[in-house]
Motif scaffolding. Structure first.
Motif, PDB file in Angstrom:
ATOM      1  N   MET A  36      -2.275   0.156 -58.005  1.00 48.57           N
ATOM      2  CA  MET A  36      -1.171   0.394 -58.950  1.00 48.57           C
ATOM      3  C   MET A  36      -0.624   1.825 -58.837  1.00 48.57           C
ATOM      4  N   PHE A  37      -1.421   2.736 -58.284  1.00 46.59           N
ATOM      5  CA  PHE A  37      -1.068   4.157 -58.299  1.00 46.59           C
ATOM      6  C   PHE A  37      -0.555   4.676 -56.956  1.00 46.59           C
ATOM      7  N   VAL A  38      -0.541   3.784 -55.974  1.00 42.90           N
ATOM      8  CA  VAL A  38      -0.064   4.167 -54.646  1.00 42.90           C
ATOM      9  C   VAL A  38       1.180   3.340 -54.365  1.00 42.90           C
ATOM     10  N   ARG A  39       2.263   4.014 -54.014  1.00 41.57           N
ATOM     11  CA  ARG A  39       3.511   3.269 -53.848  1.00 41.57           C
ATOM     12  C   ARG A  39       3.951   3.173 -52.399  1.00 41.57           C
ATOM     13  N   GLY A  40       4.843   2.219 -52.153  1.00 38.35           N
ATOM     14  CA  GLY A  40       5.528   2.125 -50.860  1.00 38.35           C
ATOM     15  C   GLY A  40       4.587   1.896 -49.706  1.00 38.35           C
ATOM     16  N   HIS A  41       4.918   2.596 -48.659  1.00 37.26           N
ATOM     17  CA  HIS A  41       4.290   2.535 -47.364  1.00 37.26           C
ATOM     18  C   HIS A  41       2.757   2.465 -47.367  1.00 37.26           C
ATOM     19  N   PHE A  42       2.134   3.268 -48.234  1.00 36.34           N
ATOM     20  CA  PHE A  42       0.681   3.411 -48.168  1.00 36.34           C
ATOM     21  C   PHE A  42      -0.075   2.473 -49.119  1.00 36.34           C
ATOM     22  N   ALA A  43       0.680   1.682 -49.894  1.00 34.52           N
ATOM     23  CA  ALA A  43       0.070   0.832 -50.923  1.00 34.52           C
ATOM     24  C   ALA A  43      -1.026  -0.056 -50.325  1.00 34.52           C
ATOM     25  N   ASP A  44      -0.780  -0.490 -49.136  1.00 30.70           N
ATOM     26  CA  ASP A  44      -1.707  -1.291 -48.356  1.00 30.70           C
ATOM     27  C   ASP A  44      -3.094  -0.697 -48.179  1.00 30.70           C
ATOM     28  N   ARG A  45      -3.151   0.618 -48.220  1.00 31.30           N
ATOM     29  CA  ARG A  45      -4.408   1.303 -47.894  1.00 31.30           C
ATOM     30  C   ARG A  45      -5.134   1.786 -49.139  1.00 31.30           C
ATOM     31  N   ALA A  46      -4.689   1.286 -50.313  1.00 27.48           N
ATOM     32  CA  ALA A  46      -5.207   1.781 -51.595  1.00 27.48           C
ATOM     33  C   ALA A  46      -6.707   1.594 -51.750  1.00 27.48           C
ATOM     34  N   TYR A  47      -7.283   0.603 -51.042  1.00 28.70           N
ATOM     35  CA  TYR A  47      -8.720   0.339 -51.236  1.00 28.70           C
ATOM     36  C   TYR A  47      -9.583   0.942 -50.139  1.00 28.70           C
ATOM     37  N   GLU A  48      -8.947   1.822 -49.350  1.00 28.83           N
ATOM     38  CA  GLU A  48      -9.725   2.551 -48.350  1.00 28.83           C
ATOM     39  C   GLU A  48     -10.149   3.878 -48.959  1.00 28.83           C
ATOM     40  N   ASP A  49     -11.260   4.414 -48.472  1.00 23.81           N
ATOM     41  CA  ASP A  49     -11.776   5.662 -49.040  1.00 23.81           C
ATOM     42  C   ASP A  49     -11.106   6.873 -48.397  1.00 23.81           C
ATOM     43  N   MET A  50      -9.803   7.013 -48.702  1.00 26.21           N
ATOM     44  CA  MET A  50      -9.031   8.117 -48.127  1.00 26.21           C
ATOM     45  C   MET A  50      -8.088   8.670 -49.184  1.00 26.21           C
ATOM     46  N   PRO A  51      -7.798   9.980 -49.093  1.00 29.03           N
ATOM     47  CA  PRO A  51      -6.686  10.490 -49.899  1.00 29.03           C
ATOM     48  C   PRO A  51      -5.393   9.917 -49.314  1.00 29.03           C
ATOM     49  N   LEU A  52      -4.371   9.719 -50.119  1.00 26.43           N
ATOM     50  CA  LEU A  52      -3.104   9.190 -49.609  1.00 26.43           C
ATOM     51  C   LEU A  52      -1.954   9.997 -50.180  1.00 26.43           C
ATOM     52  N   THR A  59      -1.126  14.555 -53.245  1.00 27.06           N
ATOM     53  CA  THR A  59      -1.967  13.455 -52.790  1.00 27.06           C
ATOM     54  C   THR A  59      -2.749  12.836 -53.946  1.00 27.06           C
ATOM     55  N   ILE A  60      -3.023  11.547 -53.802  1.00 28.72           N
ATOM     56  CA  ILE A  60      -3.999  10.888 -54.681  1.00 28.72           C
ATOM     57  C   ILE A  60      -5.335  11.112 -53.987  1.00 28.72           C
ATOM     58  N   SER A  61      -6.334  11.577 -54.743  1.00 28.64           N
ATOM     59  CA  SER A  61      -7.599  11.976 -54.139  1.00 28.64           C
ATOM     60  C   SER A  61      -8.336  10.785 -53.545  1.00 28.64           C
ATOM     61  N   GLN A  62      -9.267  11.123 -52.654  1.00 25.91           N
ATOM     62  CA  GLN A  62     -10.140  10.120 -52.041  1.00 25.91           C
ATOM     63  C   GLN A  62     -11.009   9.475 -53.135  1.00 25.91           C
ATOM     64  N   PRO A  63     -11.094   8.162 -53.191  1.00 26.73           N
ATOM     65  CA  PRO A  63     -11.850   7.512 -54.269  1.00 26.73           C
ATOM     66  C   PRO A  63     -13.289   7.999 -54.422  1.00 26.73           C
ATOM     67  N   SER A  64     -13.992   8.223 -53.312  1.00 24.04           N
ATOM     68  CA  SER A  64     -15.387   8.673 -53.457  1.00 24.04           C
ATOM     69  C   SER A  64     -15.443  10.063 -54.086  1.00 24.04           C
ATOM     70  N   VAL A  65     -14.434  10.891 -53.822  1.00 26.53           N
ATOM     71  CA  VAL A  65     -14.389  12.227 -54.443  1.00 26.53           C
ATOM     72  C   VAL A  65     -14.070  12.093 -55.938  1.00 26.53           C
ATOM     73  N   VAL A  66     -13.160  11.191 -56.281  1.00 27.36           N
ATOM     74  CA  VAL A  66     -12.883  10.900 -57.700  1.00 27.36           C
ATOM     75  C   VAL A  66     -14.186  10.477 -58.390  1.00 27.36           C
ATOM     76  N   GLY A  67     -14.930   9.601 -57.729  1.00 26.03           N
ATOM     77  CA  GLY A  67     -16.185   9.101 -58.298  1.00 26.03           C
ATOM     78  C   GLY A  67     -17.217  10.196 -58.474  1.00 26.03           C
ATOM     79  N   LEU A  68     -17.390  11.020 -57.449  1.00 24.53           N
ATOM     80  CA  LEU A  68     -18.405  12.081 -57.524  1.00 24.53           C
ATOM     81  C   LEU A  68     -18.028  13.132 -58.565  1.00 24.53           C
ATOM     82  N   MET A  69     -16.726  13.457 -58.651  1.00 26.73           N
ATOM     83  CA  MET A  69     -16.286  14.434 -59.659  1.00 26.73           C
ATOM     84  C   MET A  69     -16.485  13.869 -61.065  1.00 26.73           C
TER      85      MET A  69
END
Ligand code: SAH
Length: 213
Positions: A36-52, A59-69
């Motif tokens: 829901m938070f990633v738009r357009g081109h990169f929306a496809d990659r929202a469930y990968e562990d990468m900043p986008l 950038t939206i932070s890498q999910p594992s970094v969000v989790g650890l923080m």
């Protein structure tokens, strides 16, 4: 299983394998659909562990970094939390499931507007999105039980230290350049602050002042 369901399962598996073990944090991250938070081109990659990339060169932070923080922040359901750097609004949405109240601030009005739209669409009732310079915190709502900064400063900004309750925790990336930064956990005591270095990270810089529209 649908492709999307499978990707979401893989997402949670990756979080666990990167050291996110706190059940409340995992449950919160399971509830918030990063897509829901990633738009357009990169929306496809929202469930990968990468900043986008998101708008305004941020950038939206890498999910594992969000989790650890989030895990390091030790949020309880009674806490009032301040986030500096709303970005997409994803981190604030994760915090909303763990805290009583979340205030989040960003210097880019187009980002706060978009984040507010998603947060409203998701029916999240306890997040307040503000446009402003987070270097000064949010005096009118201070003090906070927890403060999370998602942009890197050279040192912890003094107003943020001042707006942290005694017993409170702040987690923030600090560093001289955008190459070498450390995630720091600050705990406020009656008579001062304790600092603990958690891990190397890489965030966009904390920039003073409101962004030009
Ligand atoms: N937490 C975000 C990612 C943040 S990226 C998410 O979940 O998507 C860092 C954000 O910090 C950017 O959006 C940038 O605009 C913001 N930022 C940088 N300096 C700031 C400042 N002084 N005050 C408020 N926000 C700031």
């Amino acid at each position: 299983m649908s492709d999307l369901a499978e990707r979401k399962m893989q997402f949670l598996f990756t979080l666990r394998s990167k050291g996110i073990s706190n059940a409340r944090v995992l449950a919160a991250m399971e509830k918030v659909d990063r897509g829901m938070f990633v738009r357009g081109h990169f929306a496809d990659r929202a469930y990968e562990d990468m900043p986008l990339p998101i708008a305004s060169g941020q950038t939206i932070s890498q999910p594992s970094v969000v989790g650890l923080m989030t895990q390091a922040l030790e949020v309880s359901e009674r806490d009032k939390v301040l986030e500096i750097g709303t970005g997409s609004g994803y981190q604030a949405a994760v915090l909303s499931h763990l805290a009583r109240r979340v205030y989040t601030i960003d210097r880019h009005r187009n980002l706060t507007r978009a984040a507010q739209e998603v947060i409203t669409a998701l029916g999240i009732p306890n997040v307040t999105v503000v446009t402003g310079d987070g270097c000064f915190g949010m005096e009118e709502q201070a003090p906070f039980d927890r403060i999370l900064v998602t942009a890197a400063a050279e040192d912890p900004p003094t107003p943020l230290l001042a707006q942290l309750k005694v017993g409170g925790i702040m987690v923030l990336p600090v560093g001289q350049s955008d190459q070498v930064q450390s995630l720091i956990k600050v705990v406020r005591h009656e008579d001062g602050f304790d600092y603990e270095e958690l891990m190397p990270v890489r965030f966009v810089p904390l920039v003073e002042g409101l962004a030009e529209p």
